[in-house]
Design a protein around this motif. Structure first.
Motif, PDB file in Angstrom:
ATOM      1  N   LYS A  48       0.685  -1.561   0.680  1.00 46.64           N
ATOM      2  CA  LYS A  48      -0.148  -0.142   0.355  1.00 46.64           C
ATOM      3  C   LYS A  48       0.769   0.612   0.146  1.00 46.64           C
ATOM      4  N   SER A  49       1.878   1.125   0.636  1.00 49.52           N
ATOM      5  CA  SER A  49       2.564   2.644   0.912  1.00 49.52           C
ATOM      6  C   SER A  49       3.960   2.581  -0.309  1.00 49.52           C
ATOM      7  N   LYS A  50       3.919   1.641  -0.778  1.00 51.55           N
ATOM      8  CA  LYS A  50       5.413   1.274  -1.494  1.00 51.55           C
ATOM      9  C   LYS A  50       6.601   1.354  -1.698  1.00 51.55           C
ATOM     10  N   THR A  51       6.738   0.527  -0.062  1.00 50.60           N
ATOM     11  CA  THR A  51       7.792   1.165   0.315  1.00 50.60           C
ATOM     12  C   THR A  51       9.115   0.917  -0.029  1.00 50.60           C
ATOM     13  N   ALA A  52      10.385   0.767  -0.474  1.00 52.88           N
ATOM     14  CA  ALA A  52      11.043  -0.051  -0.974  1.00 52.88           C
ATOM     15  C   ALA A  52      11.837  -0.494   0.383  1.00 52.88           C
ATOM     16  N   ILE A  53      12.153  -1.435   0.118  1.00 51.04           N
ATOM     17  CA  ILE A  53      12.726  -2.524   1.295  1.00 51.04           C
ATOM     18  C   ILE A  53      13.955  -2.802   0.389  1.00 51.04           C
ATOM     19  N   ILE A  54      15.294  -3.285   1.467  1.00 50.74           N
ATOM     20  CA  ILE A  54      16.025  -4.258   1.585  1.00 50.74           C
ATOM     21  C   ILE A  54      16.359  -5.340   2.318  1.00 50.74           C
ATOM     22  N   ALA A 109      19.129  -7.266  -1.729  1.00 54.15           N
ATOM     23  CA  ALA A 109      18.473  -6.735  -3.016  1.00 54.15           C
ATOM     24  C   ALA A 109      17.607  -5.686  -2.275  1.00 54.15           C
ATOM     25  N   ARG A 110      17.094  -4.802  -3.157  1.00 55.11           N
ATOM     26  CA  ARG A 110      16.362  -3.495  -2.544  1.00 55.11           C
ATOM     27  C   ARG A 110      15.269  -3.470  -3.535  1.00 55.11           C
ATOM     28  N   GLY A 111      14.240  -2.633  -3.541  1.00 58.25           N
ATOM     29  CA  GLY A 111      12.557  -3.413  -4.286  1.00 58.25           C
ATOM     30  C   GLY A 111      11.577  -2.950  -3.684  1.00 58.25           C
ATOM     31  N   VAL A 112      10.267  -3.213  -3.950  1.00 57.94           N
ATOM     32  CA  VAL A 112       9.285  -3.150  -3.638  1.00 57.94           C
ATOM     33  C   VAL A 112       8.613  -4.158  -3.654  1.00 57.94           C
ATOM     34  N   MET A 113       7.369  -4.970  -2.807  1.00 56.22           N
ATOM     35  CA  MET A 113       6.717  -5.865  -2.368  1.00 56.22           C
ATOM     36  C   MET A 113       6.101  -5.760  -3.811  1.00 56.22           C
ATOM     37  N   PHE A 114       5.159  -6.677  -4.143  1.00 58.05           N
ATOM     38  CA  PHE A 114       4.220  -7.117  -5.089  1.00 58.05           C
ATOM     39  C   PHE A 114       3.237  -8.783  -4.789  1.00 58.05           C
ATOM     40  N   LEU A 115       2.843  -8.971  -5.539  1.00 53.25           N
ATOM     41  CA  LEU A 115       1.834 -10.176  -5.243  1.00 53.25           C
ATOM     42  C   LEU A 115       2.097 -10.814  -6.903  1.00 53.25           C
ATOM     43  N   THR A 116       2.542 -11.737  -6.990  1.00 53.96           N
ATOM     44  CA  THR A 116       2.849 -12.253  -9.003  1.00 53.96           C
ATOM     45  C   THR A 116       1.500 -12.826  -9.275  1.00 53.96           C
ATOM     46  N   LYS A 117       0.956 -13.316 -10.648  1.00 54.25           N
ATOM     47  CA  LYS A 117      -0.404 -13.874 -10.328  1.00 54.25           C
ATOM     48  C   LYS A 117      -0.422 -14.647 -10.271  1.00 54.25           C
ATOM     49  N   LYS A 118       0.649 -15.294  -9.531  1.00 56.74           N
ATOM     50  CA  LYS A 118       0.099 -17.080  -8.986  1.00 56.74           C
ATOM     51  C   LYS A 118       0.281 -16.846  -7.491  1.00 56.74           C
ATOM     52  N   ARG A 119      -0.016 -15.366  -7.159  1.00 58.32           N
ATOM     53  CA  ARG A 119      -0.173 -15.136  -5.869  1.00 58.32           C
ATOM     54  C   ARG A 119       0.946 -15.508  -4.832  1.00 58.32           C
ATOM     55  N   GLU A 120       2.199 -15.353  -5.453  1.00 62.55           N
ATOM     56  CA  GLU A 120       3.644 -15.267  -4.206  1.00 62.55           C
ATOM     57  C   GLU A 120       3.792 -13.854  -3.820  1.00 62.55           C
ATOM     58  N   GLN A 121       4.320 -13.752  -2.737  1.00 66.66           N
ATOM     59  CA  GLN A 121       4.697 -12.352  -2.500  1.00 66.66           C
ATOM     60  C   GLN A 121       6.330 -12.138  -2.382  1.00 66.66           C
ATOM     61  N   THR A 122       6.290 -10.911  -3.430  1.00 64.18           N
ATOM     62  CA  THR A 122       7.332 -11.464  -4.571  1.00 64.18           C
ATOM     63  C   THR A 122       8.051  -9.703  -4.115  1.00 64.18           C
ATOM     64  N   VAL A 123       9.620  -9.569  -4.048  1.00 57.33           N
ATOM     65  CA  VAL A 123      10.299  -7.904  -4.272  1.00 57.33           C
ATOM     66  C   VAL A 123      10.814  -8.128  -5.359  1.00 57.33           C
TER      67      VAL A 123
END
Length: 146
Positions: A48-54, A109-123
């Motif tokens: 929701k916040s589109k926060t980049a994580i490492i 690895a630095r990036g933003v979390m999202f959900l793939t088409k297979k519903r896998e939590q991914t960076v």
């Protein structure tokens, strides 16, 4: 020369290639902001916040699909999927990922979390760094340490 010696020689060659590119294959520090379990537990808030994580850990698998590379990162708290897109990385980083990183290497690895088409939590990785180049392959899954 045994197969293990050949694999080690190939990895030492990759280590030297990283050094030739100006990459320190064994930096003194990591800038991790989240463990894998923390990233998964706070997934909704991070998306929701589109926060980049490492995140940082050991590469346990690497699957290439054209301009995409999926990888499984493991740290002390669990596993997390990473997605590297050619369009999101520099040409040098893409080359490093494809040619010089092996399963067993430690990365950040630095990036933003999202959900793939297979519903896998991914960076979705925007930048990454080598934390430790592994010179020996991981033990076989079925035979364990010998």
């Amino acid at each position: 020369m045994t197969e293990l010696d050949e694999l080690r020689e190939a990895r030492v060659g990759k280590l030297e290639a990283l050094r030739d590119m100006g990459v320190d294959p064994y930096p003194a520090e990591s800038h991790r902001t989240h463990m894998a379990s923390e990233a998964k537990a706070n997934f909704g808030k991070l998306v929701k916040s589109k926060t980049a994580i490492i995140v940082a850990g050991r590469l346990m698998s690497k699957r290439e699909h054209g301009g995409l590379v999926f990888a499984e990162l493991r740290d002390a708290s669990g596993d997390l999927q990473l997605l590297f897109k050619r369009d999101n990385l520099t040409a040098q980083d893409w080359q490093t990922l494809k040619e010089l990183l092996d399963i067993g290497d430690f990365v950040e690895a630095r990036g933003v979390m999202f959900l793939t088409k297979k519903r896998e939590q991914t960076v979705g990785v925007k930048r990454f760094a080598v934390l430790a180049k592994s010179l020996r392959p991981l033990p076989e899954k079925w035979h364990g340490l010998q």
